[in-house]
Design a protein around this motif. Structure first.
Motif, PDB file in Angstrom:
ATOM      1  N   VAL A   1     -26.739   5.680  18.000  1.00 29.75           N
ATOM      2  CA  VAL A   1     -28.041   5.099  17.616  1.00 29.75           C
ATOM      3  C   VAL A   1     -29.015   5.301  18.764  1.00 29.75           C
ATOM      4  N   LEU A   2     -30.197   5.797  18.443  1.00 28.92           N
ATOM      5  CA  LEU A   2     -31.283   5.914  19.408  1.00 28.92           C
ATOM      6  C   LEU A   2     -32.386   4.959  18.977  1.00 28.92           C
ATOM      7  N   VAL A   3     -32.739   4.020  19.864  1.00 31.36           N
ATOM      8  CA  VAL A   3     -33.694   2.951  19.536  1.00 31.36           C
ATOM      9  C   VAL A   3     -34.940   3.122  20.389  1.00 31.36           C
ATOM     10  N   LEU A   4     -36.101   3.056  19.734  1.00 34.94           N
ATOM     11  CA  LEU A   4     -37.396   3.139  20.423  1.00 34.94           C
ATOM     12  C   LEU A   4     -38.105   1.809  20.273  1.00 34.94           C
ATOM     13  N   ASP A   5     -38.467   1.191  21.383  1.00 38.66           N
ATOM     14  CA  ASP A   5     -39.205  -0.075  21.360  1.00 38.66           C
ATOM     15  C   ASP A   5     -40.676   0.214  21.032  1.00 38.66           C
ATOM     16  N   ILE A   6     -41.133  -0.258  19.879  1.00 36.80           N
ATOM     17  CA  ILE A   6     -42.521   0.007  19.437  1.00 36.80           C
ATOM     18  C   ILE A   6     -43.329  -1.293  19.359  1.00 36.80           C
ATOM     19  N   THR A   7     -42.897  -2.271  20.153  1.00 36.75           N
ATOM     20  CA  THR A   7     -43.607  -3.561  20.115  1.00 36.75           C
ATOM     21  C   THR A   7     -45.061  -3.401  20.491  1.00 36.75           C
ATOM     22  N   ASP A   8     -45.350  -2.687  21.584  1.00 39.75           N
ATOM     23  CA  ASP A   8     -46.742  -2.508  22.019  1.00 39.75           C
ATOM     24  C   ASP A   8     -47.549  -1.746  20.973  1.00 39.75           C
ATOM     25  N   PHE A   9     -46.896  -0.750  20.368  1.00 43.04           N
ATOM     26  CA  PHE A   9     -47.600   0.023  19.327  1.00 43.04           C
ATOM     27  C   PHE A   9     -47.898  -0.857  18.110  1.00 43.04           C
ATOM     28  N   ALA A  10     -46.934  -1.730  17.750  1.00 40.03           N
ATOM     29  CA  ALA A  10     -47.145  -2.620  16.604  1.00 40.03           C
ATOM     30  C   ALA A  10     -48.290  -3.581  16.864  1.00 40.03           C
ATOM     31  N   GLU A  11     -48.375  -4.101  18.090  1.00 43.54           N
ATOM     32  CA  GLU A  11     -49.493  -5.000  18.426  1.00 43.54           C
ATOM     33  C   GLU A  11     -50.823  -4.265  18.346  1.00 43.54           C
ATOM     34  N   LEU A  12     -50.839  -3.023  18.868  1.00 48.13           N
ATOM     35  CA  LEU A  12     -52.059  -2.228  18.778  1.00 48.13           C
ATOM     36  C   LEU A  12     -52.412  -1.949  17.320  1.00 48.13           C
ATOM     37  N   GLU A  13     -51.388  -1.707  16.515  1.00 53.79           N
ATOM     38  CA  GLU A  13     -51.595  -1.456  15.088  1.00 53.79           C
ATOM     39  C   GLU A  13     -52.176  -2.678  14.394  1.00 53.79           C
ATOM     40  N   HIS A  14     -51.639  -3.866  14.692  1.00 51.87           N
ATOM     41  CA  HIS A  14     -52.168  -5.103  14.104  1.00 51.87           C
ATOM     42  C   HIS A  14     -53.601  -5.351  14.547  1.00 51.87           C
ATOM     43  N   PHE A  15     -53.884  -5.055  15.833  1.00 48.49           N
ATOM     44  CA  PHE A  15     -55.248  -5.220  16.340  1.00 48.49           C
ATOM     45  C   PHE A  15     -56.225  -4.321  15.578  1.00 48.49           C
ATOM     46  N   ALA A  16     -55.830  -3.050  15.397  1.00 45.67           N
ATOM     47  CA  ALA A  16     -56.698  -2.117  14.677  1.00 45.67           C
ATOM     48  C   ALA A  16     -56.858  -2.527  13.215  1.00 45.67           C
ATOM     49  N   THR A  17     -55.771  -3.042  12.625  1.00 46.27           N
ATOM     50  CA  THR A  17     -55.848  -3.468  11.221  1.00 46.27           C
ATOM     51  C   THR A  17     -56.808  -4.642  11.050  1.00 46.27           C
ATOM     52  N   ARG A  18     -56.738  -5.617  11.969  1.00 41.67           N
ATOM     53  CA  ARG A  18     -57.649  -6.774  11.886  1.00 41.67           C
ATOM     54  C   ARG A  18     -59.103  -6.336  11.996  1.00 41.67           C
ATOM     55  N   TRP A  19     -59.365  -5.437  12.949  1.00 44.32           N
ATOM     56  CA  TRP A  19     -60.746  -4.990  13.112  1.00 44.32           C
ATOM     57  C   TRP A  19     -61.203  -4.152  11.909  1.00 44.32           C
ATOM     58  N   ALA A  20     -60.288  -3.390  11.330  1.00 45.30           N
ATOM     59  CA  ALA A  20     -60.655  -2.622  10.131  1.00 45.30           C
ATOM     60  C   ALA A  20     -60.987  -3.542   8.964  1.00 45.30           C
ATOM     61  N   MET A  21     -60.212  -4.633   8.830  1.00 49.15           N
ATOM     62  CA  MET A  21     -60.497  -5.594   7.767  1.00 49.15           C
ATOM     63  C   MET A  21     -61.832  -6.295   8.002  1.00 49.15           C
ATOM     64  N   LEU A  22     -62.077  -6.684   9.248  1.00 46.53           N
ATOM     65  CA  LEU A  22     -63.368  -7.312   9.559  1.00 46.53           C
ATOM     66  C   LEU A  22     -64.523  -6.354   9.293  1.00 46.53           C
ATOM     67  N   ALA A  23     -64.305  -5.082   9.670  1.00 46.17           N
ATOM     68  CA  ALA A  23     -65.349  -4.091   9.411  1.00 46.17           C
ATOM     69  C   ALA A  23     -65.580  -3.920   7.916  1.00 46.17           C
ATOM     70  N   GLY A  24     -64.494  -3.935   7.118  1.00 43.21           N
ATOM     71  CA  GLY A  24     -64.637  -3.831   5.671  1.00 43.21           C
ATOM     72  C   GLY A  24     -65.395  -5.006   5.079  1.00 43.21           C
TER      73      GLY A  24
END
Length: 428
Positions: A117-140
């Motif tokens: 098994v090869l595991v990649l920690d994407i916690t920081d990417f997920a937080e960045l993704e949530h941040f971008a999603t919130r701003w996209a929703m606010l922009a919408g």
């Protein structure tokens, strides 16, 4: 319940359309994003895992060194596979897979090293993704609000000429002549067509009213003049002392009929007036004194019939109403009662609240026939059965706020109630 305005309807439909479009865009974007993200993780982890396995197959002493974000499990008995990873099926997985942190893991079963098994920690990417999603929703949301605001301003300018036109039409007064509605120069061609149609209707209505006014004025003169001549001639003839009894009776009938026709003409002319002008003709009328006079004026109609006209109750009552209208209303009701009765007693009563009741022993009507009479009165139609009185009185009631009720049964007679209470003086 008030109807919604055109602007509110348009804004409501636009808001619903924008909401659907926004949801559709976000849904499609999220679907594409998830598939693209999985493709990237799959390509990245497969490439790195192939490299690690190749090194391990070439060099049996090769050991992978974990980094801050990338972890390898498998082929090392000193580094057992965590339970959360051991239960996964071969393939790509993402979620809280390693120590509760957001991770992407590629699971593969090999013949020489078993499960790796090869595991990649994407916690920081997920937080960045949530941040971008919130701003996209606010922009919408901001885009929807700005669009609605601009639409509201635009519709206000678009609907303002229509609202002005509606206000001008509502302000039209039927008693004024030469009226017309005007539109804003910035209004649309459709509003110009509407305004033109309304102005054309106003002109045609004005011509119609003028023709009606001329007709009423002419009819008032042309009808009253011959009636006055007939009445005057009958009066002069009745003054002759040598007049035979039968001739005197016929002349008295001519005089009474002429008086009735004059009263009917007055009633018809009154009905052609505006209700406000009709009310202005009101005077104080003592009903307890007027009703006996009306009975005496119509007593000749009972000649040749076994009929008796009786005043059973006369309470003192005074109203403010046009005298001729009251005479015509009660007289027509009494005339109908006499014409539809052959024998018995016609009873007339008056209450202190200005309610006149006439009961006759006549032929009566079924409930269906009474309903038809009410329907004809509402439509202004005439009936040979009920005479012309009920239809005229129904229109008088509309003008002066009076009410007319008919209670009848076949072969048991009819009771008609005329409520003149709306004409009682204030404070009575």
């Amino acid at each position: 319940m008030s109807r919604p305005t055109l602007r509110r309807k348009l804004l409501g439909w636009l808001a619903a359309y924008l909401a659907l479009i926004t949801l559709a865009v976000f849904g499609v974007a999220n679907y594409v994003h998830e598939h693209a993200e999985h493709a990237v993780w799959r390509s990245l982890l497969n490439t790195e895992l192939d490299s690690i396995l190749a090194h391990m197959r070439v060099d049996r002493d090769y050991r992978w060194q974990d980094s801050d974000t990338l972890f390898f499990f498998g082929g090392d008995p000193h580094k057992p596979l965590p339970g959360s990873l051991a239960e996964l099926k071969p393939g790509l997985h993402d979620g809280a897979l390693l120590e509760g942190r957001k991770s992407a893991a590629m699971v593969r079963d090999t013949s020489d090293f078993g499960r790796v098994v090869l595991v990649l920690d994407i916690t920081d990417f997920a937080e960045l993704e949530h941040f971008a999603t919130r701003w996209a929703m606010l922009a919408g949301i901001a885009l929807v609000l700005v669009t609605l605001l601009m639409a509201w301003v635009g519709m206000s300018r678009l609907v303002r000429p229509l609202s002005t036109l509606a206000h001008d039409i509502a302000a039209l007064r039927p008693e004024l002549r030469g009226q017309e509605v005007k539109i804003d120069p910035r209004a649309s061609a459709e509003l110009e067509v509407i305004a033109g149609s309304v102005n054309d209707y106003l002109r045609r209505n004005e011509h119609f009213v003028e023709r009606e006014r001329v007709f009423i004025s002419t009819a008032s003169h042309e009808l009253r003049t011959p009636i006055a001549v007939i009445s005057g001639a009958a009066e002069l003839a009745l003054e002759q002392p040598e007049l035979p009894v039968k001739a005197r009776q016929q002349l008295q009938r001519v005089r009474s009929t002429a008086a009735s026709v004059e009263q009917l003409v007055q009633l018809l002319l009154v009905l052609a007036r505006d209700p406000a002008k009709l009310t202005a003709m009101s005077e104080l009328v003592a009903l307890e004194q007027l009703l006996p006079e009306i009975v005496e004026d119509h007593r000749y109609l009972a000649n040749g019939k076994e009929l008796e006209l009786a005043l059973v109750q006369l309470d003192a009552c005074r109203i403010l109403a046009p005298l001729g209208v009251v005479q015509a209303a009660v007289g027509n009701l009494l005339r109908n009662a006499i014409e539809n009765s052959d024998r018995g007693v016609i009873r007339l009563s008056l209450s202190a609240r200005a309610v006149v009741t006439i009961e006759d022993p006549g032929h009566g009507m079924s409930p269906e026939e009474v309903a038809q009479v009410y329907a004809r009165m509402a439509k202004g139609e005439r009936s040979m059965r009920s005479g012309i009185g009920l239809e005229l009185i129904a229109r008088l009631c509309d003008h002066l706020g009076w009410t007319l009720h008919i209670h009848s049964q076949p072969e048991r007679g009819t009771r008609v109630t005329l409520d003149l209470g709306a004409s009682l003086p204030a404070g009575s």
